[in-house]
Design a protein around this motif. Structure first.
Motif, mmCIF file in Angstrom:
data_model
loop_
_atom_site.group_PDB
_atom_site.id
_atom_site.type_symbol
_atom_site.label_atom_id
_atom_site.label_comp_id
_atom_site.label_asym_id
_atom_site.label_seq_id
_atom_site.Cartn_x
_atom_site.Cartn_y
_atom_site.Cartn_z
ATOM 1 N N GLY A 89 -4.795 10.163 -18.906
ATOM 2 C CA GLY A 89 -3.397 9.788 -18.694
ATOM 3 C C GLY A 89 -2.975 9.932 -17.238
ATOM 4 O O GLY A 89 -3.787 10.154 -16.330
ATOM 5 N N ILE A 90 -1.676 9.842 -17.021
ATOM 6 C CA ILE A 90 -1.118 9.870 -15.664
ATOM 7 C C ILE A 90 -1.175 11.289 -15.106
ATOM 8 O O ILE A 90 -0.870 12.267 -15.800
ATOM 9 C CB ILE A 90 0.335 9.351 -15.676
ATOM 10 C CG1 ILE A 90 0.363 7.902 -16.176
ATOM 11 C CG2 ILE A 90 0.962 9.434 -14.290
ATOM 12 C CD1 ILE A 90 1.751 7.338 -16.339
ATOM 13 N N TYR A 91 -1.554 11.384 -13.851
ATOM 14 C CA TYR A 91 -1.623 12.687 -13.178
ATOM 15 C C TYR A 91 -0.259 13.027 -12.596
ATOM 16 O O TYR A 91 0.407 12.186 -11.978
ATOM 17 C CB TYR A 91 -2.669 12.638 -12.069
ATOM 18 C CG TYR A 91 -2.781 13.924 -11.274
ATOM 19 C CD1 TYR A 91 -3.512 15.004 -11.762
ATOM 20 C CD2 TYR A 91 -2.160 14.060 -10.046
ATOM 21 C CE1 TYR A 91 -3.625 16.182 -11.038
ATOM 22 C CE2 TYR A 91 -2.266 15.221 -9.312
ATOM 23 C CZ TYR A 91 -2.992 16.291 -9.818
ATOM 24 O OH TYR A 91 -3.092 17.454 -9.097
ATOM 25 N N TYR A 92 0.176 14.261 -12.784
ATOM 26 C CA TYR A 92 1.453 14.732 -12.254
ATOM 27 C C TYR A 92 1.195 15.542 -10.991
ATOM 28 O O TYR A 92 0.580 16.614 -11.034
ATOM 29 C CB TYR A 92 2.185 15.584 -13.287
ATOM 30 C CG TYR A 92 3.407 16.273 -12.739
ATOM 31 C CD1 TYR A 92 4.568 15.555 -12.476
ATOM 32 C CD2 TYR A 92 3.389 17.639 -12.480
ATOM 33 C CE1 TYR A 92 5.698 16.173 -11.958
ATOM 34 C CE2 TYR A 92 4.511 18.269 -11.961
ATOM 35 C CZ TYR A 92 5.663 17.530 -11.698
ATOM 36 O OH TYR A 92 6.766 18.150 -11.177
ATOM 37 N N ASP A 93 1.633 15.030 -9.851
ATOM 38 C CA ASP A 93 1.478 15.726 -8.578
ATOM 39 C C ASP A 93 2.614 16.736 -8.440
ATOM 40 O O ASP A 93 3.793 16.362 -8.401
ATOM 41 C CB ASP A 93 1.536 14.716 -7.424
ATOM 42 C CG ASP A 93 1.104 15.331 -6.100
ATOM 43 O OD1 ASP A 93 1.339 16.540 -5.915
ATOM 44 O OD2 ASP A 93 0.557 14.609 -5.245
ATOM 45 N N PRO A 94 2.309 18.027 -8.353
ATOM 46 C CA PRO A 94 3.400 19.020 -8.306
ATOM 47 C C PRO A 94 4.280 18.903 -7.075
ATOM 48 O O PRO A 94 5.455 19.273 -7.124
ATOM 49 C CB PRO A 94 2.655 20.362 -8.345
ATOM 50 C CG PRO A 94 1.268 20.047 -7.905
ATOM 51 C CD PRO A 94 0.986 18.654 -8.347
ATOM 52 N N PHE A 95 3.737 18.399 -5.960
ATOM 53 C CA PHE A 95 4.539 18.234 -4.746
ATOM 54 C C PHE A 95 4.942 16.786 -4.489
ATOM 55 O O PHE A 95 5.813 16.531 -3.672
ATOM 56 C CB PHE A 95 3.772 18.762 -3.526
ATOM 57 C CG PHE A 95 3.563 20.256 -3.541
ATOM 58 C CD1 PHE A 95 4.617 21.124 -3.295
ATOM 59 C CD2 PHE A 95 2.322 20.798 -3.799
ATOM 60 C CE1 PHE A 95 4.434 22.493 -3.305
ATOM 61 C CE2 PHE A 95 2.123 22.167 -3.811
ATOM 62 C CZ PHE A 95 3.183 23.022 -3.569
ATOM 63 N N GLY A 96 4.291 15.863 -5.162
ATOM 64 C CA GLY A 96 4.606 14.461 -4.943
ATOM 65 C C GLY A 96 4.134 13.930 -3.600
ATOM 66 O O GLY A 96 4.720 12.996 -3.062
ATOM 67 N N TRP A 97 3.103 14.517 -3.036
ATOM 68 C CA TRP A 97 2.608 14.078 -1.723
ATOM 69 C C TRP A 97 1.712 12.850 -1.818
ATOM 70 O O TRP A 97 1.423 12.214 -0.815
ATOM 71 C CB TRP A 97 1.825 15.216 -1.063
ATOM 72 C CG TRP A 97 2.671 16.397 -0.702
ATOM 73 C CD1 TRP A 97 4.023 16.407 -0.563
ATOM 74 C CD2 TRP A 97 2.223 17.738 -0.472
ATOM 75 N NE1 TRP A 97 4.460 17.671 -0.244
ATOM 76 C CE2 TRP A 97 3.366 18.519 -0.174
ATOM 77 C CE3 TRP A 97 0.987 18.368 -0.468
ATOM 78 C CZ2 TRP A 97 3.308 19.869 0.119
ATOM 79 C CZ3 TRP A 97 0.912 19.712 -0.180
ATOM 80 C CH2 TRP A 97 2.057 20.465 0.111
ATOM 81 N N GLY A 98 1.203 12.562 -2.981
ATOM 82 C CA GLY A 98 0.260 11.470 -3.107
ATOM 83 C C GLY A 98 -1.174 11.943 -2.924
ATOM 84 O O GLY A 98 -1.458 13.084 -2.517
ATOM 85 N N TYR A 99 -2.098 11.065 -3.208
ATOM 86 C CA TYR A 99 -3.519 11.424 -3.185
ATOM 87 C C TYR A 99 -4.006 11.650 -1.755
ATOM 88 O O TYR A 99 -3.712 10.878 -0.843
ATOM 89 C CB TYR A 99 -4.341 10.324 -3.840
ATOM 90 C CG TYR A 99 -5.832 10.563 -3.787
ATOM 91 C CD1 TYR A 99 -6.449 11.459 -4.657
ATOM 92 C CD2 TYR A 99 -6.615 9.903 -2.850
ATOM 93 C CE1 TYR A 99 -7.812 11.686 -4.612
ATOM 94 C CE2 TYR A 99 -7.987 10.114 -2.801
ATOM 95 C CZ TYR A 99 -8.576 11.009 -3.673
ATOM 96 O OH TYR A 99 -9.925 11.229 -3.627
ATOM 97 N N GLN A 100 -4.777 12.755 -1.561
ATOM 98 C CA GLN A 100 -5.452 13.041 -0.298
ATOM 99 C C GLN A 100 -6.893 13.413 -0.612
ATOM 100 O O GLN A 100 -7.127 14.272 -1.472
ATOM 101 C CB GLN A 100 -4.773 14.204 0.438
ATOM 102 C CG GLN A 100 -3.320 13.940 0.792
ATOM 103 C CD GLN A 100 -2.698 15.118 1.525
ATOM 104 O OE1 GLN A 100 -3.409 15.946 2.091
ATOM 105 N NE2 GLN A 100 -1.384 15.193 1.495
ATOM 106 N N PRO A 101 -7.846 12.782 0.031
ATOM 107 C CA PRO A 101 -9.254 13.071 -0.289
ATOM 108 C C PRO A 101 -9.696 14.433 0.245
ATOM 109 O O PRO A 101 -10.096 14.572 1.407
ATOM 110 C CB PRO A 101 -10.012 11.922 0.394
ATOM 111 C CG PRO A 101 -9.116 11.515 1.521
ATOM 112 C CD PRO A 101 -7.716 11.740 1.071
#
Length: 283
Positions: free
Chosen positions: A210-222
């Motif tokens: 399902g959808i991943y919830y980012d706790p800070f909402g920063w977006g994906y960082q490798p």
């Protein structure tokens, strides 16, 4: 007397068939032609009368407008003479207006010049608006090039910070770390027991979380090995409690497999350091 009456009756009976007989076609055509000529003559007369009436009405209107009165000539033709008494409601003489316009030609040139000047000002304002729009676009493109690059953008190593913000990593809790570092080897990828790719092909639904919830909402960082995560990223809500169902090796003590977007990270829960990374692990 009786013989006379009988002879008159016989004569009338002999003449009646001739009277009741069919008329000659030539007489009918002649009557039709005469009727058409009379109709054409009447139409021409009406047309001529309307044209004369219209012409007379135009002459009367022109005389009223120019202050002249119409007088019929001796030959039936009309002529105009200057009226001695102009009606109060009579309009201005067009010739007089024309003469005044010619006399005030300089004023007319001034009006034209002002119109040309206003039109030129409108064109200049439009050109200036276009230039300003292009300048704003250029400034937007060069906005970041005019500034010094922040420290987080100079290298791929995140900046150590006491405040959680994008591109940073937290400080260590204590400078003196535990006496024994986490020992981990990436050689497990060569073990066929942990062939998670083939296992995922046979159990595709298991890897759809399902959808991943980012706790800070920063977006994906490798994230890479050696980086430290903020604690919110490896809280218990992101743990992979049973790694074997995904054919992953069990995490050593003090570490946890966690989900980060579609990646699987092995994280040291004491320092937040990333120990191992599997990118695009989940669907």
């Amino acid at each position: 007397m009786r013989k006379l009456l009988i002879s008159l009756l016989l004569a009338s009976a002999a003449a009646s068939p001739a009277i009741a007989g069919p008329r000659d076609d030539s007489d009918r055509d002649t009557a039709r032609a005469e009727r058409a000529e009379r109709q054409q003559a009447r139409a021409e007369a009406r047309t001529e009368a309307r044209s004369e009436h219209s012409e007379r009405a135009v002459q009367v209107e022109r005389a009223r407008f120019t202050g002249q009165s119409h007088v019929d000539g001796a030959n039936g033709g009309g002529q105009f003479v200057r009226s001695q008494h102009i009606q109060p409601n009579a309009g201005p003489d067009p010739r007089q207006l024309r003469s005044e316009y010619v006399a005030n030609n300089d004023a007319g040139d001034g009006v034209r010049e002002r119109r040309v000047e206003r039109r030129q000002q409108v064109i200049e304002r439009r050109e200036q608006a276009v230039r300003d729009r292009g300048q704003r676009v250029d400034n937007e493109a060069l906005r970041h090039s005019d500034r010094t690059l922040p420290q987080v953008m100079r290298t791929r190593v995140p900046v150590v910070s006491d405040v959680a913000r994008p591109g940073t990593q937290p400080r260590l809790r204590v400078e003196n770390r535990r006496g024994r570092d986490v020992r981990w080897s990436t050689n497990w990828r060569r073990d066929n027991r942990y062939d998670w790719r083939n296992w995922r092909e046979r159990n595709r639904n298991r890897f759809r979380l399902g959808i991943y919830y980012d706790p800070f909402g920063w977006g994906y960082q490798p994230y890479s090995i050696g980086w430290r995560l903020w604690p919110s990223y490896y809280s218990s809500s992101f743990w992979i409690n049973d790694p074997w169902q995904y054919r992953l090796p069990y995490a050593p003590p003090g570490t946890r497999w966690v989900r980060y977007y579609d990646d699987a990270l092995l994280v040291d829960t004491y320092t937040g350091e990333v120990v191992d990374v599997i990118r695009n692990f989940f669907w």
